[in-house]
Design an enzyme around this catalytic site. Structure first.
Site, PDB file in Angstrom:
ATOM      1  CB  VAL A   1      46.280  38.525  64.185  1.00 55.31           C
ATOM      2  CG1 VAL A   1      45.049  39.219  63.646  1.00 55.31           C
ATOM      3  CG2 VAL A   1      46.118  38.254  65.685  1.00 55.31           C
ATOM      4  CD  GLU A   2      51.490  39.078  65.806  1.00 52.88           C
ATOM      5  OE1 GLU A   2      52.278  38.821  64.887  1.00 52.88           O
ATOM      6  OE2 GLU A   2      51.563  40.096  66.494  1.00 52.88           O
ATOM      7  N   GLY A   3      50.018  35.152  62.080  1.00 53.92           N
ATOM      8  CA  GLY A   3      50.083  33.837  61.453  1.00 53.92           C
ATOM      9  C   GLY A   3      48.834  33.059  61.807  1.00 53.92           C
TER      10      GLY A   3
END
Length: 825
Positions: free
Chosen positions: A501-503
């Site tokens: 997540v978050e990239g």
């Protein structure tokens, strides 16, 4: 003076000018003096001197008279630069411009201003924040039974949800003026870390509203009406937020989202209003199944110019806030990632919302990507790194207990060299994680450092994965058999969540860290690109010649420092850390030079050569990590134990830097440039060694013993759950070991020599007392130690009905008693 002497002095002078980064005028003066010296030494006759002087004056004029230089030299270069300058989409530009540069820029520029790091102050927890950790967080952890959450209920219990709302856990980042807790980033990081040592599901549930979510977006960009409407509910917990960004076709590349909003007129609450017709499909959205308010990101189009700009149709990514029960919104089925936190889908077809629901109102149409990137610092710099730190702190403390108690071949497993390879890594990485956590979170309190938070997110979640794997190896069956006693399995299953997540980490390493860092952190690159786009030849001329001088200076500095092993570099401190500061400065200069030459040789092609840029990103990352570790040590006790951990972490970082450079140089596609860079970076070859076996054994031994570092590296571990809590029983065992281990070891020696009669521990201890080999007190202590020793190594087992899903078939006490029956002697 002889000609040879003149040449020698000239070379020395040139080296000094380059090493010092002298300005162009100084070089011009030096060249003039060289001409005079050569004439004086007889190397130039009158005619030769006249010709040389004429050429020198012409060249000096060309380089130093700026209008002439721009017309003859810089102008043609400027034209070629604009042609080869890679195209940049509006979203790429927004991502580059979003956020701030911070300490990572110093590491990128080749001559770090160490005072900026050493004078930087960690964010101290306020009395209110410390009290929240000591009381509210403790109580919340006590309410959680991680096994029931993950295996039985697949959810937090109602009393936990109520407590989270009551104590405002969802509003840590919302300012006090809006009713929130208004905690610092460092405090939020500490809270999430502590909660994660008890329950990943609880930690993720708390961190998401405090990360990339409507609360932060509203505070930064919301209209007054939006703040009044939503913030009170978000503070009280009446409103549960989620943010719909990713979907089936879009993950880390959020700019590729197909979700579309079209500006049009429609009906809302019985009135015709200007609004947006939305079509979207979102997946992997944390808290979606229980959300009451949904943040939506979508691409906005205005084909009829209804927003007022008839020349603009495509506005780009836009963010809006929509009630989850709004007509057309469909909260879909639930995903099930590696932990039981709520995660699911959101869909909508033909959903009409008023244009005023855009976060920030119609004026913020098309500015969603910048909003999101600037607010990512919470998720990337606080929440996900906190999960990594929690894994490090828990593994440090728990493998220390297990390694001390668990015996194989009559030896504590923590003393086996093979096991120490893993426990040494756990200790060193745990030290690195806490150093990174406190520095990065404190940075977020001062600015929005986009590159630093990307570095922290990638490396701290990767270290989490490594630490958990090492902990699983050390604890073996204790770690793989799931149940109420297991404190590792949930983290092992959930680790890919933080990686993704978050990239995704692959994207973050290969594209973001160096790709964004090289442009934003470099002293000249981004300003040069801006000058080209603005067609500002004068500005470009100034930057270009500054850049040339910068590259020459960094090349000479890197080469010189490489020849001397960094010894000529200045260290801001004396003592044990000084050699590490010198090596950091050496590699900082090497990174600056290699980056310049790489961008000059490869140009826009570098954007697609991800392996190369990733390795340069690794160098930048490890320089930041090393500087964080050095500062953490200097802010600590400076004890022998602390020094051993810091040296491990720094030796590892230095080796990773050298390894990244080796991989970069081995694979650089242009032979001449590869040769030049290798000569500059490793003029005497790569002499950086990995962590030594001796140092690794030292920290592996320390993990088994009480020390100031043990407490510093595990201060956020929740340990007050009692003897039936998976961590609490290990804590109880540790306390018993400190008090009773000498007596047990005395018994163990007698038993191993065959001096005691009996088939059970109780019988042998009775015999030892009868024969005056041990006192009654010693026997009682040895018996107590043996009881907790066995409890430490136990694992759980269950009935078929319970495993099949009939969780009422066995109570927790029955499961625990079943495990205890495994003992034979």
């Amino acid at each position: 003076m002889s000609i040879l002497s003149v040449v020698a002095v000239a070379l020395l002078a040139a080296w000094l000018l380059a090493y010092a980064g002298a300005p162009l005028l100084a070089w011009t003066a030096g060249a003039g003096l060289l001409l005079l010296a050569l004439k004086q030494a007889g190397a130039l006759g009158a005619a030769a001197f006249a010709i040389s002087a004429a050429l020198f004056l012409a060249l000096a004029a060309l380089l130093n008279i700026r209008p002439l230089r721009r017309a003859v030299l810089t102008g043609p270069i400027f034209g070629m630069f604009k042609k080869v300058l890679p195209e940049m989409s509006s979203t790429e530009r927004e991502a580059l411009e979003a956020g701030d540069t911070w300490w990572e820029a110093e590491m990128f520029r080749g001559r770090p201003a160490w005072n900026k790091l050493l004078e930087f102050r960690y964010t101290a927890l306020t009395a209110e924040e410390q009290s929240f950790l000591d009381h509210e967080c403790e109580e919340l952890c006590k309410l959680c039974d991680d096994w029931k959450i993950e295996f039985e209920d697949k959810d937090l219990p109602p009393e936990v949800w109520a407590y989270i709302r009551e104590k405002k856990f969802f509003s840590m980042l919302i300012k006090k003026e809006y009713g929130g807790l208004g905690f610092s980033a460092n405090a939020q990081s500490a809270v999430v870390t502590k909660l994660a040592t008890k329950s990943i599901t609880m930690a993720v549930t708390v961190m998401v509203p405090n990360s990339l979510g409507p609360g932060e977006l509203l505070m930064h960009y919301g209209t007054d009406e939006q703040k009044k409407q939503w913030l009170p509910g978000l503070v009280s917990g009446k409103e549960i937020p989620c943010f719909g960004l990713t979907g089936p076709e879009v993950g880390s590349d959020a700019t590729a989202m197909p979700d579309l909003g079209t500006v049009c007129y429609g009906q809302h609450e019985g009135k015709k209003v200007l609004g947006i017709r939305l079509d979207f499909s979102k997946r992997y959205i944390t808290l979606a199944p229980i959300a009451t308010v949904v943040g939506l990101a979508f691409k906005l189009r205005d084909p009829d110019g209804l927003l007022g700009d008839k020349t603009r149709t495509d506005y780009g990514i836009t963010c809006a806030l929509v009630p989850a029960r709004h007509e057309g919104i469909e909260i879909g089925r639930r995903h099930y990632p590696g932990a039981a936190f709520h995660n699911g889908t959101i869909h909508g077809r033909g959903v009409f919302i008023p244009v005023d629901w855009i976060i920030g109102g119609p004026a913020m149409a098309g500015k969603g990507w910048r909003m999101l990137v600037e607010c990512l610092s919470a998720g990337r710099g606080i929440s996900l790194p906190a999960l990594g730190t929690a894994a490090g702190q828990s593994a440090y403390r728990m493998t220390g207990v297990y390694g001390r108690f668990r015996r194989q071949f009559k030896v504590a497993v923590g003393k086996f060299e093979g096991v120490q390879e893993a426990t040494g890594r756990i200790a060193g990485h745990a030290y690195t994680l806490e150093a990174l956590r406190v520095l990065t979170a404190s940075a977020v309190d001062h600015c929005a450092p986009s590159v630093v938070t990307a570095i922290a997110k990638y490396h701290m979640t990767e270290l989490m994965r490594k630490i958990i794997a090492d902990g699983m190896d050390v604890m073996a069956g204790k770690a793989i058999q799931q149940g109420p006693r297991n404190f590792m399995a949930t983290a092992y299953k959930a680790a890919p969540v933080a990686i993704t997540v978050e990239g995704a980490n692959i994207l973050t390493r290969n594209l973001m860290i160096f790709g964004q860092g090289a442009i934003r952190c470099h002293e000249y690159v981004f300003p040069e690109m801006e000058a080209a786009r603005d067609d500002d030849l004068a500005k470009f001329d100034q930057l270009l010649f500054g850049h040339i001088g910068f590259s020459i200076n960094r090349a000479v500095r890197a080469f010189t420092l490489g020849l001397t092993g960094g010894r000529l570099a200045a260290s801001p401190v004396a003592g044990e850390m000084a050699p590490y500061f010198r090596q950091m400065e050496r590699f900082s200069a090497s990174l600056a030079f290699c980056s310049d030459l790489t961008m000059g040789v490869l140009g826009g092609k570098l954007k697609f050569m991800e392996r190369l840029s990733a390795r340069l990103g690794d160098v930048l990352s490890q320089l930041y990590i090393a500087s964080a570790v050095a500062k953490f040590y200097l802010e600590g006790s400076k004890s022998e134990a602390e020094l051993a951990h810091a040296r491990w972490a720094l030796d590892h970082a230095m080796h990773e830097i050298a390894r990244a450079f080796e991989g970069f140089l081995d694979n650089f596609p242009v032979a001449w440039a590869r040769g030049v860079m290798r000569t500059v970076v490793f003029p005497l070859g790569n002499r950086i060694k990995p962590v030594s076996d001796r140092l690794n054994a030292q920290v592996a031994d320390l993990i088994l013993e009480p020390s100031d570092v043990r407490e510093r590296l595990s201060w956020l571990v929740f340990r007050n759950g009692g003897v039936h809590d998976p961590v609490g029983r290990m804590e109880h065992a540790w306390e018993v070991a400190l008090r009773c281990e000498p007596a047990y070891l005395k018994y163990f020696r007698h038993a191993n020599r065959g001096e005691l009669a009996g088939d059970t521990v109780a019988d042998r201890l009775k015999d030892a007392v009868t024969r005056n080999l041990m006192t009654r007190q010693e026997a009682d202590q040895a018996a107590e130690y043996d009881r907790v020793r066995f409890d430490v190594i136990l694992t759980d087992d269950f009935s078929k009905d319970y495993i099949a899903g009939n969780h009422a078939a066995e109570r927790a006490e029955v499961i625990e008693l079943a495990a205890a029956r495994a003992r034979l002697a």
